[in-house]
Design an enzyme around this catalytic site. Structure first.
Site, PDB file in Angstrom:
ATOM      1  N   LYS A  10     -68.989 -32.021 -77.352  1.00  0.00           N
ATOM      2  CA  LYS A  10     -70.189 -32.568 -76.690  1.00  0.00           C
ATOM      3  C   LYS A  10     -69.851 -33.107 -75.305  1.00  0.00           C
ATOM      4  O   LYS A  10     -68.687 -33.363 -74.977  1.00  0.00           O
ATOM      5  CB  LYS A  10     -70.788 -33.717 -77.512  1.00  0.00           C
ATOM      6  CG  LYS A  10     -69.837 -34.885 -77.840  1.00  0.00           C
ATOM      7  CD  LYS A  10     -70.089 -36.156 -77.052  1.00  0.00           C
ATOM      8  CE  LYS A  10     -69.266 -37.340 -77.555  1.00  0.00           C
ATOM      9  NZ  LYS A  10     -68.841 -38.311 -76.601  1.00  0.00           N
ATOM     10  N   PRO A 104     -59.946 -30.769 -76.116  1.00  0.00           N
ATOM     11  CA  PRO A 104     -58.946 -31.788 -75.768  1.00  0.00           C
ATOM     12  C   PRO A 104     -59.112 -33.036 -76.644  1.00  0.00           C
ATOM     13  O   PRO A 104     -60.235 -33.469 -76.892  1.00  0.00           O
ATOM     14  CB  PRO A 104     -59.255 -32.120 -74.310  1.00  0.00           C
ATOM     15  CG  PRO A 104     -60.113 -31.011 -73.799  1.00  0.00           C
ATOM     16  CD  PRO A 104     -60.746 -30.340 -74.977  1.00  0.00           C
ATOM     17  N   VAL A 105     -57.979 -33.551 -77.143  1.00  0.00           N
ATOM     18  CA  VAL A 105     -58.016 -34.688 -78.078  1.00  0.00           C
ATOM     19  C   VAL A 105     -58.206 -36.003 -77.312  1.00  0.00           C
ATOM     20  O   VAL A 105     -57.678 -36.164 -76.205  1.00  0.00           O
ATOM     21  CB  VAL A 105     -56.703 -34.718 -78.912  1.00  0.00           C
ATOM     22  CG1 VAL A 105     -56.638 -35.955 -79.797  1.00  0.00           C
ATOM     23  CG2 VAL A 105     -56.604 -33.450 -79.759  1.00  0.00           C
ATOM     24  N   SER A 107     -60.728 -37.210 -75.716  1.00  0.00           N
ATOM     25  CA  SER A 107     -61.200 -36.861 -74.374  1.00  0.00           C
ATOM     26  C   SER A 107     -62.640 -37.284 -74.125  1.00  0.00           C
ATOM     27  O   SER A 107     -63.160 -37.074 -73.037  1.00  0.00           O
ATOM     28  CB  SER A 107     -61.116 -35.338 -74.203  1.00  0.00           C
ATOM     29  OG  SER A 107     -62.032 -34.726 -75.101  1.00  0.00           O
ATOM     30  N   GLY A 110     -65.589 -35.577 -78.289  1.00  0.00           N
ATOM     31  CA  GLY A 110     -65.991 -35.752 -79.686  1.00  0.00           C
ATOM     32  C   GLY A 110     -65.381 -34.785 -80.684  1.00  0.00           C
ATOM     33  O   GLY A 110     -65.966 -34.569 -81.746  1.00  0.00           O
ATOM     34  N   GLY A 111     -64.208 -34.252 -80.382  1.00  0.00           N
ATOM     35  CA  GLY A 111     -63.603 -33.246 -81.275  1.00  0.00           C
ATOM     36  C   GLY A 111     -63.457 -33.710 -82.721  1.00  0.00           C
ATOM     37  O   GLY A 111     -63.886 -33.020 -83.651  1.00  0.00           O
ATOM     38  N   GLY A 112     -62.866 -34.883 -82.899  1.00  0.00           N
ATOM     39  CA  GLY A 112     -62.639 -35.404 -84.257  1.00  0.00           C
ATOM     40  C   GLY A 112     -63.957 -35.646 -84.975  1.00  0.00           C
ATOM     41  O   GLY A 112     -64.085 -35.374 -86.176  1.00  0.00           O
ATOM     42  N   SER A 113     -64.952 -36.135 -84.233  1.00  0.00           N
ATOM     43  CA  SER A 113     -66.266 -36.412 -84.823  1.00  0.00           C
ATOM     44  C   SER A 113     -66.947 -35.104 -85.211  1.00  0.00           C
ATOM     45  O   SER A 113     -67.582 -34.999 -86.271  1.00  0.00           O
ATOM     46  CB  SER A 113     -67.155 -37.155 -83.811  1.00  0.00           C
ATOM     47  OG  SER A 113     -66.521 -38.315 -83.368  1.00  0.00           O
ATOM     48  N   SER A 114     -66.832 -34.112 -84.345  1.00  0.00           N
ATOM     49  CA  SER A 114     -67.432 -32.801 -84.614  1.00  0.00           C
ATOM     50  C   SER A 114     -66.816 -32.175 -85.865  1.00  0.00           C
ATOM     51  O   SER A 114     -67.521 -31.636 -86.725  1.00  0.00           O
ATOM     52  CB  SER A 114     -67.213 -31.902 -83.385  1.00  0.00           C
ATOM     53  OG  SER A 114     -67.674 -30.603 -83.636  1.00  0.00           O
ATOM     54  N   ASP A 146     -69.983 -41.446 -83.375  1.00  0.00           N
ATOM     55  CA  ASP A 146     -70.449 -40.170 -82.808  1.00  0.00           C
ATOM     56  C   ASP A 146     -70.746 -39.089 -83.846  1.00  0.00           C
ATOM     57  O   ASP A 146     -71.339 -38.062 -83.511  1.00  0.00           O
ATOM     58  CB  ASP A 146     -69.377 -39.602 -81.859  1.00  0.00           C
ATOM     59  CG  ASP A 146     -69.512 -40.143 -80.453  1.00  0.00           C
ATOM     60  OD1 ASP A 146     -70.555 -40.716 -80.123  1.00  0.00           O
ATOM     61  OD2 ASP A 146     -68.550 -39.970 -79.674  1.00  0.00           O
TER      62      ASP A 146
HETATM   63  C1  LIG Z   1     -67.914 -43.296 -76.077  1.00  0.00           C
HETATM   64  C2  LIG Z   1     -68.643 -42.471 -77.100  1.00  0.00           C
HETATM   65  O1  LIG Z   1     -67.890 -41.307 -77.419  1.00  0.00           O
HETATM   66  C3  LIG Z   1     -69.977 -42.006 -76.514  1.00  0.00           C
HETATM   67  O2  LIG Z   1     -70.524 -40.937 -77.195  1.00  0.00           O
HETATM   68  C4  LIG Z   1     -68.877 -43.258 -78.391  1.00  0.00           C
HETATM   69  O3  LIG Z   1     -69.566 -44.461 -78.114  1.00  0.00           O
HETATM   70  C5  LIG Z   1     -67.604 -43.535 -79.153  1.00  0.00           C
HETATM   71  O4  LIG Z   1     -67.815 -43.063 -80.432  1.00  0.00           O
HETATM   72  P1  LIG Z   1     -66.609 -42.877 -81.498  1.00  0.00           P
HETATM   73  O5  LIG Z   1     -65.406 -42.321 -80.839  1.00  0.00           O
HETATM   74  O6  LIG Z   1     -67.195 -42.136 -82.651  1.00  0.00           O
HETATM   75  O7  LIG Z   1     -66.316 -44.371 -81.826  1.00  0.00           O
HETATM   76  P2  LIG Z   1     -65.744 -45.013 -83.174  1.00  0.00           P
HETATM   77  O8  LIG Z   1     -64.608 -44.196 -83.666  1.00  0.00           O
HETATM   78  O9  LIG Z   1     -66.883 -45.318 -84.075  1.00  0.00           O
HETATM   79  O10 LIG Z   1     -65.224 -46.406 -82.593  1.00  0.00           O
HETATM   80  C6  LIG Z   1     -64.012 -46.536 -81.880  1.00  0.00           C
HETATM   81  C7  LIG Z   1     -64.061 -47.902 -81.203  1.00  0.00           C
HETATM   82  O11 LIG Z   1     -64.922 -47.826 -80.042  1.00  0.00           O
HETATM   83  C8  LIG Z   1     -65.668 -49.010 -79.885  1.00  0.00           C
HETATM   84  N1  LIG Z   1     -67.112 -48.683 -79.969  1.00  0.00           N
HETATM   85  C9  LIG Z   1     -67.540 -47.475 -80.426  1.00  0.00           C
HETATM   86  C10 LIG Z   1     -68.886 -47.177 -80.455  1.00  0.00           C
HETATM   87  C11 LIG Z   1     -69.804 -48.159 -80.027  1.00  0.00           C
HETATM   88  N2  LIG Z   1     -71.113 -47.932 -80.041  1.00  0.00           N
HETATM   89  N3  LIG Z   1     -69.352 -49.355 -79.589  1.00  0.00           N
HETATM   90  C12 LIG Z   1     -68.026 -49.634 -79.549  1.00  0.00           C
HETATM   91  O12 LIG Z   1     -67.639 -50.729 -79.134  1.00  0.00           O
HETATM   92  C13 LIG Z   1     -65.203 -49.960 -80.997  1.00  0.00           C
HETATM   93  O13 LIG Z   1     -64.166 -50.749 -80.457  1.00  0.00           O
HETATM   94  C14 LIG Z   1     -64.643 -49.018 -82.048  1.00  0.00           C
HETATM   95  O14 LIG Z   1     -63.655 -49.619 -82.838  1.00  0.00           O
HETATM   96  N1  LIG Z   2     -59.714 -33.748 -86.510  1.00  0.00           N
HETATM   97  C1  LIG Z   2     -59.356 -34.467 -85.446  1.00  0.00           C
HETATM   98  N2  LIG Z   2     -59.449 -33.928 -84.214  1.00  0.00           N
HETATM   99  C2  LIG Z   2     -59.124 -34.660 -83.116  1.00  0.00           C
HETATM  100  N3  LIG Z   2     -58.685 -35.922 -83.161  1.00  0.00           N
HETATM  101  C3  LIG Z   2     -58.571 -36.506 -84.348  1.00  0.00           C
HETATM  102  C4  LIG Z   2     -58.900 -35.804 -85.529  1.00  0.00           C
HETATM  103  N4  LIG Z   2     -58.699 -36.646 -86.552  1.00  0.00           N
HETATM  104  C5  LIG Z   2     -58.283 -37.801 -86.043  1.00  0.00           C
HETATM  105  N5  LIG Z   2     -58.179 -37.749 -84.722  1.00  0.00           N
HETATM  106  C6  LIG Z   2     -57.797 -38.868 -83.846  1.00  0.00           C
HETATM  107  O1  LIG Z   2     -59.021 -39.464 -83.404  1.00  0.00           O
HETATM  108  C7  LIG Z   2     -58.908 -40.002 -82.096  1.00  0.00           C
HETATM  109  C8  LIG Z   2     -60.066 -39.530 -81.247  1.00  0.00           C
HETATM  110  O2  LIG Z   2     -60.018 -38.166 -81.159  1.00  0.00           O
HETATM  111  P1  LIG Z   2     -61.255 -37.319 -80.594  1.00  0.00           P
HETATM  112  O3  LIG Z   2     -60.691 -36.060 -80.054  1.00  0.00           O
HETATM  113  O4  LIG Z   2     -62.306 -37.215 -81.609  1.00  0.00           O
HETATM  114  O5  LIG Z   2     -61.680 -38.301 -79.423  1.00  0.00           O
HETATM  115  P2  LIG Z   2     -62.893 -38.310 -78.500  1.00  0.00           P
HETATM  116  O6  LIG Z   2     -63.162 -36.946 -78.006  1.00  0.00           O
HETATM  117  O7  LIG Z   2     -62.646 -39.343 -77.458  1.00  0.00           O
HETATM  118  O8  LIG Z   2     -64.032 -38.729 -79.480  1.00  0.00           O
HETATM  119  P3  LIG Z   2     -65.304 -39.559 -79.216  1.00  0.00           P
HETATM  120  O9  LIG Z   2     -66.070 -38.912 -78.124  1.00  0.00           O
HETATM  121  O10 LIG Z   2     -65.922 -39.472 -80.580  1.00  0.00           O
HETATM  122  O11 LIG Z   2     -64.783 -40.930 -78.837  1.00  0.00           O
HETATM  123  C9  LIG Z   2     -57.554 -39.587 -81.614  1.00  0.00           C
HETATM  124  O12 LIG Z   2     -56.722 -40.713 -81.726  1.00  0.00           O
HETATM  125  C10 LIG Z   2     -57.096 -38.494 -82.570  1.00  0.00           C
HETATM  126  O13 LIG Z   2     -55.704 -38.502 -82.764  1.00  0.00           O
END
Ligand SMILES: C[C@](O)(CO)[C@H](O)COP(=O)(O)OP(=O)(O)OC[C@H]1O[C@@H](n2ccc(N)nc2=O)[C@H](O)[C@@H]1O
Ligand SMILES: Nc1ncnc2c1ncn2[C@@H]1O[C@H](COP(=O)(O)OP(=O)(O)OP(=O)(O)O)[C@@H](O)[C@H]1O
Length: 334
Positions: A10, A104-105, A107, A110-114, A146
């Site tokens: 995303k 990219p991890v 990044s 949202g890879g892990g969330s997806s 996410d």
């Molecule tokens: C930056 C975004 O990626 C925008 O889409 C999201 O707000 C982050 O979503 P995400 O990675 O799924 O976040 P989570 O794994 O739930 O939370 C990681 C950490 O980010 C902070 N966090 C996250 C979401 C949110 N609405 N408020 C927060 O303060 C919290 O410190 C939390 O412990």
């Molecule tokens: N299946 C997975 N794919 C990628 N990262 C993962 C996965 N499982 C756990 N992680 C961990 O989750 C953390 C966030 O990875 P991700 O790639 O989802 O971040 P992001 O793109 O910033 O996500 P978001 O946008 O949700 O914050 C990293 O520390 C990674 O090591």
């Protein structure tokens, strides 16, 4: 049985913060999220009853997963999701999973969330769980804010902590534009970015002023979708009013901010919008057409050798037939 699932990335086209949640663990946000044509591939093979789950990794970012999660696969969002579902539905989940990590991890894409959302959709279909949307969202929330967005196959304005998903219907004119995604790999955790935002100690009034444009756009998009009307993403992007206020007001990730500003300055022809996605570290530049984007790519690679840089397209929703084909069996899991 063998199955392949595409798990898409995303972008956040805008992101506003509205202070801390009541329990002070997260932030209330509002964000317009959409898909891009960069995906992880999750290959699933069934195993014998009782054999449990195994996971292996490939793809250009495979090594980065363990770098950030440590070597414990229990922290992987795929494993976490399967464990939650297996406990909740008293299921023996016996699968061999191969994750090709192309997103990219850590990044902001949202890879892990997806990946987590893909597993929820897969389990629902494959094990015939007939989960309600609320049940899916409850599992999603346990994994991360996410994940709920990725349960939805269309663009959405996400509010709450990001888990209240309002789908928005866009026309597909935006698909003709080109997006250059870059990642300098300057990693800062999402939690740290949010807490550095807190340290700015903005008053509610400051936040309101900063969020004003995003707010107006969010309101009008949600109203349109309530009327089942289709919005024009291209026009919206051209308005050039959407901002990522998490990053805009944050002092870290300055290298990435400088880098996209430089790329934008040197490759301004055909540039429509640029910003950082989520809490970084990836950033995107949206161009009129692939020609402009390719010039910017060359420019970016010359200025910042070794960075991740890829040209892609926005996919406002994954439902249409062209995208369904790209999604392969994903259509069965949607
Ligand atoms: C930056 C975004 O990626 C925008 O889409 C999201 O707000 C982050 O979503 P995400 O990675 O799924 O976040 P989570 O794994 O739930 O939370 C990681 C950490 O980010 C902070 N966090 C996250 C979401 C949110 N609405 N408020 C927060 O303060 C919290 O410190 C939390 O412990
Ligand atoms: N299946 C997975 N794919 C990628 N990262 C993962 C996965 N499982 C756990 N992680 C961990 O989750 C953390 C966030 O990875 P991700 O790639 O989802 O971040 P992001 O793109 O910033 O996500 P978001 O946008 O949700 O914050 C990293 O520390 C990674 O090591």
């Amino acid at each position: 049985m063998f199955l392949n699932i595409n798990s898409y990335a995303k972008l956040n086209l805008f992101l506003s913060i509205y202070g801390l949640t009541e329990d002070k663990t997260r932030h209330n946000i509002s964000s317009l999220m959409t898909y891009v044509d960069i995906c992880d591939k999750i290959s699933i093979t069934t195993k014998r009853y009782g054999d449990g789950v195994s996971i292996n990794f490939g793809g250009i970012f495979a090594h980065k997963i363990s770098q950030y999660t440590g070597n414990s696969v229990e922290n992987n969002t795929i494993i976490k999701t399967l464990k939650l579902i297996s406990d909740e539905y008293d299921l023996s989940i016996d699968l061999d999973i191969y994750l090709e990590k192309n997103i990219p991890v850590a990044s902001g894409m949202g890879g892990g969330s997806s990946n987590a959302a893909a597993m929820i959709k897969f389990c629902d279909k494959f094990y015939g769980l007939e989960m309600t949307q609320d049940e899916k969202i409850n599992i999603a929330r346990e994994i991360g804010a996410d994940v709920s967005f990725f349960l939805q196959n269309s663009s959405a304005v996400c509010s709450g902590i990001g888990d209240v998903v309002n789908p928005i219907y866009f026309d597909d004119a935006i698909c003709k534009k080109s997006v250059l995604v870059i990642d300098l790999m300057e990693k800062v955790s999402t939690a740290k970015i949010y807490s550095s935002y807190d340290q700015l100690n903005l008053s509610q009034q400051d936040e309101e002023i900063m969020n004003k444009n995003n707010n107006l756009i969010a309101l009008s998009l949600v109203n349109l979708s309530k009327l089942n009307k289709i919005a024009d993403m291209e026009q919206l992007i051209r308005l050039n009013k959407m901002t990522n206020n998490l990053i805009q007001s944050d002092k870290i990730l300055y290298k990435t901010k400088n880098a996209i500003a430089k790329i934008a300055e040197n490759s301004s022809d055909g540039l429509i919008k640029f910003d950082i996605t989520g809490a970084g570290s990836a950033a995107y530049l949206i161009y009129e057409n692939p020609l402009f984007a390719r010039r910017a790519l060359t420019n970016a690679q010359t200025m910042f050798p070794g960075i991740f840089a890829k040209i892609t397209t926005i996919m406002p929703d994954l439902h249409d037939s062209a995208n369904l084909q790209k999604c392969g069996v994903y259509q069965n899991c949607a």
